[in-house]
Design a protein around this motif. Structure first.
Motif, PDB file in Angstrom:
ATOM      1  N   SER A 136      11.391 -38.217  74.733  1.00 36.36           N
ATOM      2  CA  SER A 136      10.984 -39.303  73.851  1.00 36.36           C
ATOM      3  C   SER A 136      11.520 -40.626  74.382  1.00 36.36           C
ATOM      4  O   SER A 136      12.597 -40.674  74.988  1.00 36.36           O
ATOM      5  CB  SER A 136      11.516 -39.058  72.440  1.00 36.36           C
ATOM      6  OG  SER A 136      10.955 -37.878  71.902  1.00 36.36           O
TER       7      SER A 136
ATOM      8  N   ASN B 290       1.977 -32.205  66.944  1.00 34.61           N
ATOM      9  CA  ASN B 290       3.444 -32.161  66.839  1.00 34.61           C
ATOM     10  C   ASN B 290       4.004 -32.921  65.639  1.00 34.61           C
ATOM     11  O   ASN B 290       5.116 -33.443  65.690  1.00 34.61           O
ATOM     12  CB  ASN B 290       4.074 -32.733  68.117  1.00 34.61           C
ATOM     13  CG  ASN B 290       3.589 -32.034  69.367  1.00 34.61           C
ATOM     14  OD1 ASN B 290       3.658 -30.818  69.485  1.00 34.61           O
ATOM     15  ND2 ASN B 290       3.080 -32.820  70.306  1.00 34.61           N
TER      16      ASN B 290
ATOM     17  N   ASP C 216       7.469 -31.511  64.204  1.00 39.74           N
ATOM     18  CA  ASP C 216       8.604 -31.820  65.086  1.00 39.74           C
ATOM     19  C   ASP C 216       8.929 -33.308  65.056  1.00 39.74           C
ATOM     20  O   ASP C 216      10.093 -33.710  65.068  1.00 39.74           O
ATOM     21  CB  ASP C 216       8.298 -31.386  66.519  1.00 39.74           C
ATOM     22  CG  ASP C 216       8.265 -29.873  66.671  1.00 39.74           C
ATOM     23  OD1 ASP C 216       8.821 -29.184  65.798  1.00 39.74           O
ATOM     24  OD2 ASP C 216       7.684 -29.387  67.661  1.00 39.74           O
ATOM     25  N   LYS C 217       7.887 -34.117  65.037  1.00 32.94           N
ATOM     26  CA  LYS C 217       8.094 -35.564  64.958  1.00 32.94           C
ATOM     27  C   LYS C 217       8.789 -35.939  63.647  1.00 32.94           C
ATOM     28  O   LYS C 217       9.681 -36.798  63.627  1.00 32.94           O
ATOM     29  CB  LYS C 217       6.746 -36.282  65.080  1.00 32.94           C
ATOM     30  CG  LYS C 217       6.810 -37.806  64.919  1.00 32.94           C
ATOM     31  CD  LYS C 217       5.396 -38.391  64.895  1.00 32.94           C
ATOM     32  CE  LYS C 217       5.411 -39.802  64.342  1.00 32.94           C
ATOM     33  NZ  LYS C 217       4.053 -40.325  64.103  1.00 32.94           N
TER      34      LYS C 217
ATOM     35  N   ILE D 251       7.834 -45.042  64.477  1.00 31.81           N
ATOM     36  CA  ILE D 251       7.943 -43.771  65.192  1.00 31.81           C
ATOM     37  C   ILE D 251       6.552 -43.199  65.385  1.00 31.81           C
ATOM     38  O   ILE D 251       5.874 -42.842  64.423  1.00 31.81           O
ATOM     39  CB  ILE D 251       8.866 -42.790  64.458  1.00 31.81           C
ATOM     40  CG1 ILE D 251      10.262 -43.397  64.350  1.00 31.81           C
ATOM     41  CG2 ILE D 251       8.905 -41.448  65.173  1.00 31.81           C
ATOM     42  CD1 ILE D 251      11.332 -42.460  63.881  1.00 31.81           C
TER      43      ILE D 251
ATOM     44  N   ASN E 193       3.607 -40.806  67.645  1.00 28.24           N
ATOM     45  CA  ASN E 193       3.334 -39.682  68.527  1.00 28.24           C
ATOM     46  C   ASN E 193       2.857 -40.249  69.852  1.00 28.24           C
ATOM     47  O   ASN E 193       2.060 -41.190  69.878  1.00 28.24           O
ATOM     48  CB  ASN E 193       2.261 -38.796  67.892  1.00 28.24           C
ATOM     49  CG  ASN E 193       2.133 -37.457  68.582  1.00 28.24           C
ATOM     50  OD1 ASN E 193       2.039 -37.388  69.797  1.00 28.24           O
ATOM     51  ND2 ASN E 193       2.123 -36.396  67.798  1.00 28.24           N
ATOM     52  N   TYR E 194       3.336 -39.679  70.954  1.00 25.38           N
ATOM     53  CA  TYR E 194       2.930 -40.184  72.255  1.00 25.38           C
ATOM     54  C   TYR E 194       1.439 -39.973  72.517  1.00 25.38           C
ATOM     55  O   TYR E 194       0.840 -40.686  73.306  1.00 25.38           O
ATOM     56  CB  TYR E 194       3.739 -39.507  73.375  1.00 25.38           C
ATOM     57  CG  TYR E 194       3.256 -39.891  74.751  1.00 25.38           C
ATOM     58  CD1 TYR E 194       3.505 -41.171  75.254  1.00 25.38           C
ATOM     59  CD2 TYR E 194       2.525 -39.006  75.532  1.00 25.38           C
ATOM     60  CE1 TYR E 194       3.041 -41.548  76.497  1.00 25.38           C
ATOM     61  CE2 TYR E 194       2.057 -39.370  76.781  1.00 25.38           C
ATOM     62  CZ  TYR E 194       2.316 -40.642  77.259  1.00 25.38           C
ATOM     63  OH  TYR E 194       1.852 -41.020  78.487  1.00 25.38           O
TER      64      TYR E 194
ATOM     65  N   TYR F  66       7.506 -40.312  70.251  1.00 28.39           N
ATOM     66  CA  TYR F  66       8.030 -38.959  70.249  1.00 28.39           C
ATOM     67  C   TYR F  66       7.265 -38.081  71.237  1.00 28.39           C
ATOM     68  O   TYR F  66       6.023 -38.046  71.248  1.00 28.39           O
ATOM     69  CB  TYR F  66       7.939 -38.342  68.847  1.00 28.39           C
ATOM     70  CG  TYR F  66       8.346 -36.894  68.841  1.00 28.39           C
ATOM     71  CD1 TYR F  66       9.683 -36.548  68.941  1.00 28.39           C
ATOM     72  CD2 TYR F  66       7.393 -35.875  68.796  1.00 28.39           C
ATOM     73  CE1 TYR F  66      10.073 -35.217  68.981  1.00 28.39           C
ATOM     74  CE2 TYR F  66       7.769 -34.547  68.829  1.00 28.39           C
ATOM     75  CZ  TYR F  66       9.117 -34.224  68.928  1.00 28.39           C
ATOM     76  OH  TYR F  66       9.493 -32.908  68.976  1.00 28.39           O
ATOM     77  N   LYS F  67       8.014 -37.365  72.083  1.00 27.27           N
ATOM     78  CA  LYS F  67       7.438 -36.378  72.995  1.00 27.27           C
ATOM     79  C   LYS F  67       8.218 -35.077  72.846  1.00 27.27           C
ATOM     80  O   LYS F  67       9.452 -35.090  72.903  1.00 27.27           O
ATOM     81  CB  LYS F  67       7.563 -36.831  74.452  1.00 27.27           C
ATOM     82  CG  LYS F  67       6.822 -38.099  74.821  1.00 27.27           C
ATOM     83  CD  LYS F  67       7.033 -38.403  76.294  1.00 27.27           C
ATOM     84  CE  LYS F  67       6.404 -39.718  76.698  1.00 27.27           C
ATOM     85  NZ  LYS F  67       6.622 -40.000  78.141  1.00 27.27           N
TER      86      LYS F  67
END
Length: 301
Positions: free
Chosen positions: A142, A167, A170-171, A245, A247-248, A277-278
């Protein structure tokens, strides 16, 4: 909830923008009781003729190393004086910036890479990509992008967009671990369009339920709009957000050379910290190459 951030890398070239990134990384490391690595990558300058004889390089590189060692020592001393319990180390690597970062990520099991941005995208950078954008695209962890002018080092208001479905759980866990350390209010922001609204609304409602179950301090709104980057930027400004925040995932069409690319657009339209986030399992292959220039041929560029 246990911390999700245990190891942090911050890349520095000793500029003003990277200095602000170091400051941000320091505050995050202190709050999360995380280890902090300050990384500088030395460019290797050399030219090679057709006989493969090195013409220049060692002297220039050694001067760069000596200067970097002094600068890193000052940074480490200054941070240690402010927090004696902080686990901090410095690293000097050579060659490819991205490969150096990814090597260090693998060695230290890094959770977050912090990089400074100028907030100004020149035309060439916009088309080809700046170092900051390259780190975002290629780093195997990330990435937190910190604008040079952004000086708020605690994230009291966090915008959490829901624009793709990848994801999300998880994120959310990652975001909640940050919120816990910052006493943050989470602004859950759903953004759908004619093709994705139904699926995204379902995910949005599920995230609201999880935030409620975890007793998080949150608000929630859902919008339908085709231009997701503009909605996020406008909403975040109105909410006086300290961090977004994301997601990538970039809708994964390779529009990366054009203005409609989401990642580039959100970077260019916001002036707060952006955390992409990754998942740690999502590895990217470094494409950077260190290529010596043949002095008998034109230098590219």
């Amino acid at each position: 909830m246990p911390t999700k951030i245990k190891n942090i890398i911050v890349a520095t070239d000793f500029s003003e923008k990277s200095g602000n990134a170091v400051e941000m990384a320091f505050h995050i490391a202190v709050r999360h009781e995380a280890a902090l690595t300050v990384l500088h990558v030395v460019d290797q300058f050399y030219l090679i003729d057709r006989s493969y004889k090195q013409v220049i390089g060692n002297e220039v590189t050694q001067e760069s190393i000596s200067l970097a060692e002094n600068n890193l020592a000052e940074i480490q001393k200054g941070l240690a004086e402010r927090c004696s319990t902080l686990n901090i180390k410095t690293e000097i690597r050579h060659g490819s910036l991205i490969q150096s970062i990814n090597d260090l990520i693998a060695e230290d099991n890094t959770d977050l890479t912090v990089v400074g941005t100028s907030g100004e995208q020149k035309i060439k950078q916009f088309i080809l990509g700046s170092n900051s954008y390259s780190i975002l695209s290629e780093a195997n962890t990330s990435v937190l992008m910190v604008p040079k002018s952004f000086k708020k080092y605690r994230f009291k208001k966090m915008v959490f967009p829901v624009r793709v479905t990848h994801n999300l759980d998880d994120k959310l866990d990652f975001a909640l671990s940050i919120a816990e350390r910052n006493d943050s209010t989470i602004e859950l922001l759903g953004i759908g369009d004619t093709e994705t609204s139904d699926e995204l609304k379902k995910e949005f409602i599920g995230l609201k339920k999880k935030l409620y179950e975890r007793s998080a301090d949150y608000t929630a709104e859902f919008f339908e709009a085709p231009d997701k980057a503009t909605v996020i930027a406008t909403f975040s400004k109105a909410a006086k957000a300290d961090i977004i925040i994301l997601n990538y995932q970039d809708e994964q069409s390779w529009k990366a050379l054009f203005a409609e690319n989401f990642l580039r657009k959100i970077i260019n339209t916001t002036d707060v910290a952006l955390l992409f986030y990754k998942p740690k399992t999502e590895q990217r292959k470094d494409t950077g190459q260190d290529t010596p220039y043949d002095i008998t041929l034109p230098i590219p560029g």
